[in-house]
Design a protein around this motif. Structure first.
Motif, mmCIF file in Angstrom:
data_model
loop_
_atom_site.group_PDB
_atom_site.id
_atom_site.type_symbol
_atom_site.label_atom_id
_atom_site.label_comp_id
_atom_site.label_asym_id
_atom_site.label_seq_id
_atom_site.Cartn_x
_atom_site.Cartn_y
_atom_site.Cartn_z
ATOM 1 N N UNK A 1 3.529 -2.816 1.744
ATOM 2 C CA UNK A 1 4.622 -3.405 2.518
ATOM 3 C C UNK A 1 4.054 -3.845 3.862
ATOM 4 N N UNK A 2 4.222 -5.118 4.161
ATOM 5 C CA UNK A 2 3.593 -5.686 5.345
ATOM 6 C C UNK A 2 4.020 -4.966 6.632
ATOM 7 N N UNK A 3 5.307 -4.658 6.765
ATOM 8 C CA UNK A 3 5.800 -4.040 7.989
ATOM 9 C C UNK A 3 5.176 -2.675 8.235
ATOM 10 N N UNK A 4 5.090 -1.863 7.185
ATOM 11 C CA UNK A 4 4.510 -0.530 7.354
ATOM 12 C C UNK A 4 3.022 -0.611 7.672
ATOM 13 N N UNK A 5 2.347 -1.604 7.124
ATOM 14 C CA UNK A 5 0.924 -1.789 7.396
ATOM 15 C C UNK A 5 0.696 -2.172 8.851
ATOM 16 N N UNK A 6 1.503 -3.092 9.338
ATOM 17 C CA UNK A 6 1.390 -3.502 10.741
ATOM 18 C C UNK A 6 1.725 -2.346 11.682
ATOM 19 N N UNK A 7 2.684 -1.534 11.298
ATOM 20 C CA UNK A 7 3.061 -0.393 12.137
ATOM 21 C C UNK A 7 1.917 0.606 12.248
ATOM 22 N N UNK A 8 1.216 0.842 11.139
ATOM 23 C CA UNK A 8 0.093 1.779 11.154
ATOM 24 C C UNK A 8 -1.033 1.252 12.042
ATOM 25 N N UNK A 9 -1.365 -0.028 11.900
ATOM 26 C CA UNK A 9 -2.435 -0.611 12.698
ATOM 27 C C UNK A 9 -2.079 -0.630 14.182
ATOM 28 N N UNK A 10 -0.820 -0.882 14.485
ATOM 29 C CA UNK A 10 -0.372 -0.848 15.873
ATOM 30 C C UNK A 10 -0.443 0.575 16.428
#
Length: 260
Positions: free
Chosen positions: A54-63
């Motif tokens: 899921x793109x949103x969860x991936x971006x949240x982890x990287x952030x």
């Protein structure tokens, strides 16, 4: 006393041990390399998008990876503000390296271990960011402060560049979480050994603030080869201590008092 003041202040320009100063500045600024490297190495742990992610969860982890080191750095800066005058600059650099090395052990564990590693290494980043330039400023004479101060910035950018260069190739070859931390670990161990066994004095200004003038004079001996030059430097440190008496204020005074 007044005649002694005039005699010391009228002395010709002092000779500084420039070779010793350059080596000492490089040893102190090894902490700046850690600062730059640890800020950039977060790219190693970023997760790339795979099928089903899921793109949103991936971006949240990287952030979150980037945010945690900044939070840790903020905590580290507060530690310096509270304890730097009690512990000393040299001792604080050794402590920062120990904190940094201990955080690398957590990188072995994926998931929460990586996140904890980022927070704890961020604390070391905050300590390095404040202590290194402060230490350099206190060991450098006024006429050499610019030349020695640039070493701090140079080592930060060197850490950024080396981190960027090594992270991508190594990531393709090895998945062990501790591998990208080998360069700063080596640099950290070298700095600890140099500060413990070769550069064993705090900055002369710090020792003068603590009124430990015997240790202050021994520290100055390595920087100024001539006895008369050492006497003038020690005299100026005593004079500056009297002029720069610390006035402690409360946090609320910064927002209430018109003086600030």
């Amino acid at each position: 006393m007044e005649s002694e003041q005039n005699t010391l202040l009228d002395m010709p320009h002092r000779r500084y041990n420039w070779c010793y100063a350059k080596v000492y500045a490089l040893v102190i600024s090894l902490g700046s390399f850690q600062f730059g490297y640890l800020l950039t190495i977060g790219d190693w742990f970023r997760k790339e998008k795979k099928k089903g992610d899921i793109r949103e969860s991936l971006d949240s982890y990287n952030t979150l990876l980037d945010m945690l080191v900044q939070i840790g750095a903020l905590v580290g800066c507060f530690f310096v503000a509270i304890f730097a005058e009690r512990i000393g600059r040299r001792s604080f650099l050794i402590i920062a390296n120990v904190i940094m090395l201990s955080s690398f052990v957590l990188a072995i564990f994926d998931g929460e271990g990586i996140l904890a590693c980022r927070v704890i290494s961020g604390i070391a980043v905050g300590i390095f960011a404040i202590t290194v330039p402060l230490f350099l400023k206190e060991v450098a004479p006024c006429e050499k402060m610019g030349a020695l101060g640039v070493v701090h910035q140079l080592l930060i950018t060197s850490g950024n560049v080396i981190s960027f260069i090594v992270s991508k190739p190594i990531k393709n070859l090895c998945k062990a979480g501790i591998v990208p931390f080998i360069p700063p670990a080596i640099v950290g161990i070298i700095q600890i050994m140099l500060l413990c066994f070769f550069f064993t004095f705090e900055s002369p200004k710090y020792l003068a603030i603590k009124e430990d003038y015997s240790a202050c004079e021994r520290a100055i001996t390595s920087m100024y080869p001539d006895v008369s030059e050492r006497s003038k430097e020690l005299f100026e440190l005593k004079l500056s201590k009297e002029d720069d008496q610390y006035k402690f204020v409360k946090w609320k005074d910064l927002f209430v008092s018109k003086m600030y």
